[in-house]
Design a protein around this motif. Structure first.
Motif, PDB file in Angstrom:
ATOM      1  N   GLY A 103       0.813  -1.208   0.000  1.00 47.08           N
ATOM      2  CA  GLY A 103       0.000   0.000   0.000  1.00 47.08           C
ATOM      3  C   GLY A 103       0.843   1.253   0.000  1.00 47.08           C
ATOM      4  N   PHE A 104       1.880   1.246   0.838  1.00 40.99           N
ATOM      5  CA  PHE A 104       2.745   2.423   0.909  1.00 40.99           C
ATOM      6  C   PHE A 104       3.503   2.633  -0.399  1.00 40.99           C
ATOM      7  CE2 PHE A 104       6.980   4.160   1.479  1.00 40.99           C
ATOM      8  CZ  PHE A 104       6.669   5.410   1.988  1.00 40.99           C
ATOM      9  N   VAL A 105       4.060   1.564  -0.947  1.00 44.49           N
ATOM     10  CA  VAL A 105       4.860   1.668  -2.169  1.00 44.49           C
ATOM     11  C   VAL A 105       4.033   2.242  -3.318  1.00 44.49           C
ATOM     12  CG1 VAL A 105       5.978   0.307  -3.984  1.00 44.49           C
ATOM     13  CG2 VAL A 105       6.535  -0.099  -1.577  1.00 44.49           C
ATOM     14  N   LEU A 106       2.852   1.717  -3.507  1.00 43.75           N
ATOM     15  CA  LEU A 106       2.022   2.179  -4.620  1.00 43.75           C
ATOM     16  C   LEU A 106       1.521   3.598  -4.388  1.00 43.75           C
ATOM     17  CD1 LEU A 106       0.199  -1.162  -5.334  1.00 43.75           C
ATOM     18  CD2 LEU A 106       1.691   0.060  -6.912  1.00 43.75           C
ATOM     19  N   GLN A 107       1.185   3.920  -3.168  1.00 48.45           N
ATOM     20  CA  GLN A 107       0.762   5.291  -2.868  1.00 48.45           C
ATOM     21  C   GLN A 107       1.888   6.273  -3.155  1.00 48.45           C
ATOM     22  OE1 GLN A 107       0.194   6.296   1.303  1.00 48.45           O
ATOM     23  NE2 GLN A 107      -1.522   7.641   0.783  1.00 48.45           N
ATOM     24  N   LEU A 108       3.107   5.896  -2.784  1.00 52.17           N
ATOM     25  CA  LEU A 108       4.264   6.758  -3.002  1.00 52.17           C
ATOM     26  C   LEU A 108       4.533   6.956  -4.493  1.00 52.17           C
ATOM     27  CD1 LEU A 108       6.857   8.131  -1.723  1.00 52.17           C
ATOM     28  CD2 LEU A 108       7.983   5.938  -2.122  1.00 52.17           C
ATOM     29  N   TRP A 109       4.572   5.865  -5.244  1.00 55.96           N
ATOM     30  CA  TRP A 109       4.945   5.942  -6.651  1.00 55.96           C
ATOM     31  C   TRP A 109       3.847   6.527  -7.527  1.00 55.96           C
ATOM     32  CZ3 TRP A 109       9.611   5.340  -8.889  1.00 55.96           C
ATOM     33  CH2 TRP A 109      10.625   4.759  -8.106  1.00 55.96           C
ATOM     34  N   GLU A 110       2.620   6.519  -7.055  1.00 53.36           N
ATOM     35  CA  GLU A 110       1.538   7.084  -7.845  1.00 53.36           C
ATOM     36  C   GLU A 110       1.458   8.606  -7.723  1.00 53.36           C
ATOM     37  OE1 GLU A 110      -0.621   5.573 -10.054  1.00 53.36           O
ATOM     38  OE2 GLU A 110       0.770   3.901  -9.804  1.00 53.36           O
ATOM     39  N   GLN A 111       2.234   9.215  -6.839  1.00 51.71           N
ATOM     40  CA  GLN A 111       2.286  10.672  -6.732  1.00 51.71           C
ATOM     41  C   GLN A 111       3.325  11.182  -7.730  1.00 51.71           C
ATOM     42  OE1 GLN A 111       3.018  11.797  -2.636  1.00 51.71           O
ATOM     43  NE2 GLN A 111       1.673  10.183  -1.886  1.00 51.71           N
ATOM     44  N   PRO A 112       2.920  11.946  -8.749  1.00 52.10           N
ATOM     45  CA  PRO A 112       3.840  12.333  -9.829  1.00 52.10           C
ATOM     46  C   PRO A 112       5.113  13.012  -9.355  1.00 52.10           C
ATOM     47  CG  PRO A 112       1.582  12.848 -10.444  1.00 52.10           C
ATOM     48  CD  PRO A 112       1.547  12.417  -8.998  1.00 52.10           C
ATOM     49  N   GLU A 113       5.009  13.965  -8.427  1.00 54.14           N
ATOM     50  CA  GLU A 113       6.209  14.693  -7.996  1.00 54.14           C
ATOM     51  C   GLU A 113       7.194  13.762  -7.291  1.00 54.14           C
ATOM     52  OE1 GLU A 113       7.535  18.479  -5.182  1.00 54.14           O
ATOM     53  OE2 GLU A 113       5.425  18.092  -5.564  1.00 54.14           O
ATOM     54  N   THR A 114       6.670  12.938  -6.383  1.00 53.32           N
ATOM     55  CA  THR A 114       7.532  11.999  -5.671  1.00 53.32           C
ATOM     56  C   THR A 114       8.097  10.965  -6.625  1.00 53.32           C
ATOM     57  OG1 THR A 114       6.170  12.279  -3.697  1.00 53.32           O
ATOM     58  CG2 THR A 114       7.661  10.390  -3.732  1.00 53.32           C
ATOM     59  N   ARG A 115       7.265  10.477  -7.535  1.00 55.07           N
ATOM     60  CA  ARG A 115       7.721   9.476  -8.508  1.00 55.07           C
ATOM     61  C   ARG A 115       8.866  10.017  -9.359  1.00 55.07           C
ATOM     62  NH1 ARG A 115       3.121   8.275 -10.877  1.00 55.07           N
ATOM     63  NH2 ARG A 115       3.288   9.700 -12.641  1.00 55.07           N
ATOM     64  N   ASP A 116       8.743  11.259  -9.805  1.00 58.26           N
ATOM     65  CA  ASP A 116       9.790  11.846 -10.640  1.00 58.26           C
ATOM     66  C   ASP A 116      11.122  11.910  -9.896  1.00 58.26           C
ATOM     67  OD1 ASP A 116       8.005  12.126 -12.671  1.00 58.26           O
ATOM     68  OD2 ASP A 116       7.664  14.275 -12.383  1.00 58.26           O
ATOM     69  N   ARG A 117      11.085  12.290  -8.627  1.00 56.40           N
ATOM     70  CA  ARG A 117      12.315  12.390  -7.844  1.00 56.40           C
ATOM     71  C   ARG A 117      12.903  11.018  -7.567  1.00 56.40           C
ATOM     72  NH1 ARG A 117      11.151  16.275  -2.884  1.00 56.40           N
ATOM     73  NH2 ARG A 117      13.367  15.909  -2.538  1.00 56.40           N
ATOM     74  N   MET A 118      12.044  10.032  -7.284  1.00 54.48           N
ATOM     75  CA  MET A 118      12.535   8.679  -7.038  1.00 54.48           C
ATOM     76  C   MET A 118      13.121   8.072  -8.311  1.00 54.48           C
ATOM     77  SD  MET A 118      12.015   7.856  -3.821  1.00 54.48           S
ATOM     78  CE  MET A 118      11.878   6.082  -3.721  1.00 54.48           C
ATOM     79  N   LEU A 119      12.479   8.323  -9.431  1.00 56.47           N
ATOM     80  CA  LEU A 119      12.989   7.802 -10.701  1.00 56.47           C
ATOM     81  C   LEU A 119      14.325   8.440 -11.056  1.00 56.47           C
ATOM     82  CD1 LEU A 119       9.765   7.585 -12.906  1.00 56.47           C
ATOM     83  CD2 LEU A 119      11.106   5.697 -11.957  1.00 56.47           C
ATOM     84  N   ALA A 120      14.444   9.728 -10.781  1.00 53.03           N
ATOM     85  CA  ALA A 120      15.719  10.405 -11.050  1.00 53.03           C
ATOM     86  C   ALA A 120      16.833   9.788 -10.218  1.00 53.03           C
ATOM     87  CB  ALA A 120      15.587  11.894 -10.738  1.00 53.03           C
ATOM     88  N   LEU A 121      16.530   9.473  -8.965  1.00 58.38           N
ATOM     89  CA  LEU A 121      17.537   8.858  -8.094  1.00 58.38           C
ATOM     90  C   LEU A 121      17.884   7.455  -8.575  1.00 58.38           C
ATOM     91  CD1 LEU A 121      19.210   9.172  -5.512  1.00 58.38           C
ATOM     92  CD2 LEU A 121      17.272   8.252  -4.234  1.00 58.38           C
ATOM     93  N   LEU A 122      16.869   6.688  -8.977  1.00 55.16           N
ATOM     94  CA  LEU A 122      17.113   5.334  -9.481  1.00 55.16           C
ATOM     95  C   LEU A 122      17.974   5.357 -10.738  1.00 55.16           C
ATOM     96  CD1 LEU A 122      13.799   3.262  -9.209  1.00 55.16           C
ATOM     97  CD2 LEU A 122      15.983   2.823  -8.077  1.00 55.16           C
ATOM     98  N   ARG A 123      17.648   6.254 -11.661  1.00 52.41           N
ATOM     99  CA  ARG A 123      18.407   6.343 -12.904  1.00 52.41           C
ATOM    100  C   ARG A 123      19.856   6.751 -12.636  1.00 52.41           C
ATOM    101  NH1 ARG A 123      13.315   8.810 -15.152  1.00 52.41           N
ATOM    102  NH2 ARG A 123      12.473   7.307 -16.640  1.00 52.41           N
ATOM    103  N   THR A 124      20.022   7.673 -11.701  1.00 56.33           N
ATOM    104  CA  THR A 124      21.382   8.117 -11.368  1.00 56.33           C
ATOM    105  C   THR A 124      22.180   6.984 -10.751  1.00 56.33           C
ATOM    106  OG1 THR A 124      20.572  10.365 -10.988  1.00 56.33           O
ATOM    107  CG2 THR A 124      22.738   9.815 -10.088  1.00 56.33           C
ATOM    108  N   ALA A 125      21.559   6.254  -9.813  1.00 56.15           N
ATOM    109  CA  ALA A 125      22.248   5.143  -9.160  1.00 56.15           C
ATOM    110  C   ALA A 125      22.587   4.032 -10.154  1.00 56.15           C
ATOM    111  CB  ALA A 125      21.394   4.596  -8.019  1.00 56.15           C
ATOM    112  N   ALA A 126      21.731   3.869 -11.175  1.00 57.37           N
ATOM    113  CA  ALA A 126      21.957   2.815 -12.168  1.00 57.37           C
ATOM    114  C   ALA A 126      23.118   3.130 -13.100  1.00 57.37           C
ATOM    115  CB  ALA A 126      20.684   2.587 -12.979  1.00 57.37           C
TER     116      ALA A 126
END
Length: 205
Positions: A103-126
Motif C-alpha cells: 500500500g505504501f509503495v504504490l501510494q508513493l509511486w503514484e504521486q507524480p512529484e515523488t515518482r519523478d524524484r525517485m525515478l531520477a535517483l534510481l536512474r542516477t544510481a543505475a
C-alpha cells in the motif's frame, strides 16, 4: 578645524569566522555534504568534516538536519526517509506487513512529484557508481541492518534486500519501461499481488 579635517569614523570591520545561518548557508552545506559523501562514502563521511568544508560550525548542521542520515537524504534529495517508513511498516501486525508495504509503495509511486524524484535517483544510481555506492552504504547501515534486528527472523537481511529488489523491479517495469499490462493496471489490482510476495519475504515462512 574644517569639516575636511574632522576625524572620520572608522570603517566597519569585516566580519570573520563561521558563516551565519540562512538559505545560502544551507545550500553551501548541502554542496559540501555531496562532495564529502562522494569522496569518503556514507560510512566514513563525518558531520564535522562537512561543516569544516562548508565553513560553518558543526552545531549548525545538527540544527538544520539533526543527524548524518538526514543530511544525506537532503543532499541526495531523497523525498522520503526510509528508516521512518520501515519503522512504521514493521511496527504493526506482522501478519499484514505485506499489505502495508504494498500500500505504501504504490501510494508513493503514484504521486507524480515523488515518482519523478525517485525515478531520477534510481536512474542516477543505475548509471553512476559513486551514487550507487553511497546508496548501498546508507541502506545497509541505516535501513537493512536495523530492520533485520527488528524482524528477528532467519536470513533477515537477505529477505529485506529481496523485498527491496521486488520494489525496485516494480518501479522499473511499471513506471520506467512501461511493461503492459502492469503499467496500466490500477493500484488496487497490483497491491494484493505485491503484498503476497512481500509477505512471503518478511514473514519468515
Amino acid at each position: 578645524m574644517t569639516s575636511a579635517e574632522q576625524p572620520q569614523p572608522p570603517a566597519p570591520r569585516k566580519k570573520t569566522g563561521r558563516r551565519p545561518g540562512g538559505a545560502d548557508t544551507r545550500r553551501t552545506v548541502l554542496e559540501a555534504a555531496r562532495a564529502e559523501f562522494a569522496a569518503r562514502g556514507y560510512e566514513k563521511a563525518s558531520m564535522r568534516a562537512i561543516a569544516r568544508a562548508a565553513g560553518v560550525d558543526a552545531a549548525l548542521l545538527h540544527h538544520y538536519f539533526g543527524s548524518k542520515d538526514r543530511l544525506f537524504l537532503a543532499a541526495l534529495e531523497v523525498p522520503i526517509d526510509p528508516r521512518v517508513v520501515v519503522g512504521q511498516v514493521l511496527a504493526g501486525d506482522r501478519a499484514t506487513v505485506g499489505e502495508r508495504v504494498a500500500g505504501f509503495v504504490l501510494q508513493l509511486w503514484e504521486q507524480p512529484e515523488t515518482r519523478d524524484r525517485m525515478l531520477a535517483l534510481l536512474r542516477t544510481a543505475a548509471t553512476n557508481e559513486q551514487v550507487a555506492l553511497l546508496m548501498r552504504g546508507f541502506m545497509a547501515t541505516e535501513v537493512v541492518a536495523p530492520a533485520a534486528v527488528e524482524l528477528g527472523i532467519p536470513q533477515a537481511e537477505l529477505r529485506i534486500e529481496l523485498m527491496m529488489s521486488q520494489i525496485v523491479g516494480l518501479a522499473m517495469a511499471r513506471y520506467v519501461i512501461g511493461v503492459e499490462p502492469l503499467a496500466s493496471a490500477a493500484p488496487a489490482e497490483v497491491a494484493p499481488l505485491l503484498a503476497r510476495t512481500v509477505q512471503g519475504y518478511l514473514s519468515g515462512n
